[in-house]
Write an enzyme that holds these catalytic residues in place. Sequence first.
Site, PDB file in Angstrom:
ATOM      1  N   TYR A 162     -12.448 -52.902 -44.208  1.00  0.00           N
ATOM      2  CA  TYR A 162     -12.366 -54.346 -44.490  1.00  0.00           C
ATOM      3  C   TYR A 162     -13.244 -55.147 -43.519  1.00  0.00           C
ATOM      4  O   TYR A 162     -13.990 -56.039 -43.918  1.00  0.00           O
ATOM      5  CB  TYR A 162     -10.901 -54.762 -44.384  1.00  0.00           C
ATOM      6  CG  TYR A 162     -10.614 -56.211 -44.687  1.00  0.00           C
ATOM      7  CD1 TYR A 162     -10.505 -56.666 -45.998  1.00  0.00           C
ATOM      8  CD2 TYR A 162     -10.431 -57.130 -43.652  1.00  0.00           C
ATOM      9  CE1 TYR A 162     -10.214 -57.999 -46.269  1.00  0.00           C
ATOM     10  CE2 TYR A 162     -10.145 -58.459 -43.921  1.00  0.00           C
ATOM     11  CZ  TYR A 162     -10.040 -58.890 -45.226  1.00  0.00           C
ATOM     12  OH  TYR A 162      -9.765 -60.213 -45.488  1.00  0.00           O
ATOM     13  N   LYS A 166     -16.485 -57.515 -44.289  1.00  0.00           N
ATOM     14  CA  LYS A 166     -16.538 -58.941 -43.948  1.00  0.00           C
ATOM     15  C   LYS A 166     -17.692 -59.247 -42.985  1.00  0.00           C
ATOM     16  O   LYS A 166     -18.302 -60.315 -43.063  1.00  0.00           O
ATOM     17  CB  LYS A 166     -15.199 -59.404 -43.361  1.00  0.00           C
ATOM     18  CG  LYS A 166     -14.046 -59.335 -44.371  1.00  0.00           C
ATOM     19  CD  LYS A 166     -14.323 -60.189 -45.604  1.00  0.00           C
ATOM     20  CE  LYS A 166     -13.168 -60.232 -46.578  1.00  0.00           C
ATOM     21  NZ  LYS A 166     -13.450 -61.072 -47.758  1.00  0.00           N
TER      22      LYS A 166
HETATM   23  P1  NAP Z   1      -4.865 -62.059 -52.686  1.00  0.00           P
HETATM   24  O1  NAP Z   1      -3.752 -63.041 -52.722  1.00  0.00           O
HETATM   25  O2  NAP Z   1      -4.568 -60.605 -52.621  1.00  0.00           O
HETATM   26  O3  NAP Z   1      -5.819 -62.358 -53.943  1.00  0.00           O
HETATM   27  C1  NAP Z   1      -6.965 -61.570 -54.156  1.00  0.00           C
HETATM   28  C2  NAP Z   1      -7.703 -62.065 -55.372  1.00  0.00           C
HETATM   29  O4  NAP Z   1      -8.847 -61.214 -55.602  1.00  0.00           O
HETATM   30  C3  NAP Z   1      -6.847 -61.986 -56.642  1.00  0.00           C
HETATM   31  O5  NAP Z   1      -7.174 -63.085 -57.471  1.00  0.00           O
HETATM   32  C4  NAP Z   1      -7.307 -60.685 -57.273  1.00  0.00           C
HETATM   33  O6  NAP Z   1      -7.131 -60.646 -58.680  1.00  0.00           O
HETATM   34  C5  NAP Z   1      -8.789 -60.727 -56.932  1.00  0.00           C
HETATM   35  N1  NAP Z   1      -9.415 -59.398 -57.030  1.00  0.00           N
HETATM   36  C6  NAP Z   1      -9.061 -58.268 -56.363  1.00  0.00           C
HETATM   37  N2  NAP Z   1      -9.873 -57.253 -56.716  1.00  0.00           N
HETATM   38  C7  NAP Z   1     -10.748 -57.750 -57.623  1.00  0.00           C
HETATM   39  C8  NAP Z   1     -11.825 -57.195 -58.366  1.00  0.00           C
HETATM   40  N3  NAP Z   1     -12.164 -55.900 -58.255  1.00  0.00           N
HETATM   41  N4  NAP Z   1     -12.517 -58.002 -59.203  1.00  0.00           N
HETATM   42  C9  NAP Z   1     -12.176 -59.306 -59.345  1.00  0.00           C
HETATM   43  N5  NAP Z   1     -11.169 -59.891 -58.670  1.00  0.00           N
HETATM   44  C10 NAP Z   1     -10.462 -59.117 -57.826  1.00  0.00           C
HETATM   45  O7  NAP Z   1      -5.820 -62.324 -51.428  1.00  0.00           O
HETATM   46  P2  NAP Z   1      -6.107 -63.641 -50.570  1.00  0.00           P
HETATM   47  O8  NAP Z   1      -5.342 -63.533 -49.322  1.00  0.00           O
HETATM   48  O9  NAP Z   1      -6.007 -64.866 -51.401  1.00  0.00           O
HETATM   49  O10 NAP Z   1      -7.635 -63.369 -50.179  1.00  0.00           O
HETATM   50  C11 NAP Z   1      -8.736 -64.040 -50.777  1.00  0.00           C
HETATM   51  C12 NAP Z   1      -9.969 -63.785 -49.927  1.00  0.00           C
HETATM   52  O11 NAP Z   1      -9.737 -64.287 -48.618  1.00  0.00           O
HETATM   53  C13 NAP Z   1     -10.309 -62.312 -49.778  1.00  0.00           C
HETATM   54  O12 NAP Z   1     -11.714 -62.137 -49.774  1.00  0.00           O
HETATM   55  C14 NAP Z   1      -9.756 -61.975 -48.407  1.00  0.00           C
HETATM   56  O13 NAP Z   1     -10.408 -60.886 -47.814  1.00  0.00           O
HETATM   57  C15 NAP Z   1     -10.014 -63.273 -47.677  1.00  0.00           C
HETATM   58  N6  NAP Z   1      -9.192 -63.461 -46.478  1.00  0.00           N
HETATM   59  C16 NAP Z   1      -7.832 -63.543 -46.577  1.00  0.00           C
HETATM   60  C17 NAP Z   1      -7.078 -63.734 -45.414  1.00  0.00           C
HETATM   61  C18 NAP Z   1      -5.590 -63.854 -45.445  1.00  0.00           C
HETATM   62  O14 NAP Z   1      -4.999 -63.922 -44.342  1.00  0.00           O
HETATM   63  N7  NAP Z   1      -4.942 -63.901 -46.586  1.00  0.00           N
HETATM   64  C19 NAP Z   1      -7.742 -63.832 -44.172  1.00  0.00           C
HETATM   65  C20 NAP Z   1      -9.107 -63.730 -44.118  1.00  0.00           C
HETATM   66  C21 NAP Z   1      -9.830 -63.557 -45.274  1.00  0.00           C
HETATM   67  P3  NAP Z   1      -5.728 -60.099 -59.333  1.00  0.00           P
HETATM   68  O15 NAP Z   1      -4.763 -61.242 -59.266  1.00  0.00           O
HETATM   69  O16 NAP Z   1      -6.088 -59.745 -60.731  1.00  0.00           O
HETATM   70  O17 NAP Z   1      -5.298 -58.917 -58.524  1.00  0.00           O
END
Ligand code: NAP
Length: 254
Positions: A162, A166
């Site tokens: 991961y 990133k």
């Molecule tokens: P999340 O709630 O798990 O949501 C992930 C999203 O990505 C969902 O809409 C999922 O669709 C979609 N997705 C996953 N695999 C995919 C694929 N192969 N093709 C198309 N869509 C796909 O995650 P989140 O926390 O909102 O994270 C969003 C972004 O922020 C990510 O890039 C993550 O790395 C980044 N981020 C998050 C955090 C945190 O603390 N949460 C911190 C830093 C960065 P489905 O609903 O269909 O599964």
Amino acid sequence: MTPEKKRVVVVTGGSRGIGRAICLALSGPGTLIYFNYFSPNDPGGKRVHAKKTETLIEEAGGSAKSSRVNVASEAEVKAFFENIVAETGRIDVLINNAGITKDKLLMRMNELDWDAVMAVNLKGAFHCIRFAARAMVNQRFGRIINIASIVGVIGNAGQANYVASKAGIIGLTKTAAREFAQRGITVNAVAPGFIETDMTASLPQKVRESMVAQIPLGRTGKPEDVAHMVAFLASDEAAYITGQVIHVSGGMYI
Ligand code: NAP
């Protein structure tokens, strides 16, 4: 308003979490939002999460269309963007947000864990930028915002795949910013810290507590905290900002 007069925004992974909040922050009467998702768990193909995002966007006065598109698949991404351009004639904003984790210590991480995360988080953004940029270059206007992570800058035990994806997103952002600047396209990254979504929901309480202890503002972030920064970078007011990584982490990274 006819579709060609609307601002066309594409958000990957808009069905849940940060992606949904970004869709809502960018939605409004003059905006048409296309977002994708890829959940094999969406029960019986009912698109529960995607439908909820669509409803919320419409309640906010916007228009939304969602599709099941795997960002790791070049063919699916190509078809997704070609369809958007066929329907609207343009793409103004691309948010590369879709992401997954497969956490393990390096010694236990296998090639499948590595490839799966790199394919979605890094290659997915590469595909989307290439196909969206075709329309943006023709328009001589575009805004691309990639969702990175604080860990792509500082590293994190148990997340080698991961973190590498990133860190790669940050390099991709800086290079795309340099390549597209002459075409009126800005490219920036937003690096969230610890944000409350499904991605972080399963972390053990002890890990959560130790994370919060490292956040100077003393709380975890909300998806909206990230979405507001994305909305600013997508706005006209951010026209002179490109190639930057903006941290939204409550001061976890200073
Ligand atoms: P999340 O709630 O798990 O949501 C992930 C999203 O990505 C969902 O809409 C999922 O669709 C979609 N997705 C996953 N695999 C995919 C694929 N192969 N093709 C198309 N869509 C796909 O995650 P989140 O926390 O909102 O994270 C969003 C972004 O922020 C990510 O890039 C993550 O790395 C980044 N981020 C998050 C955090 C945190 O603390 N949460 C911190 C830093 C960065 P489905 O609903 O269909 O599964």
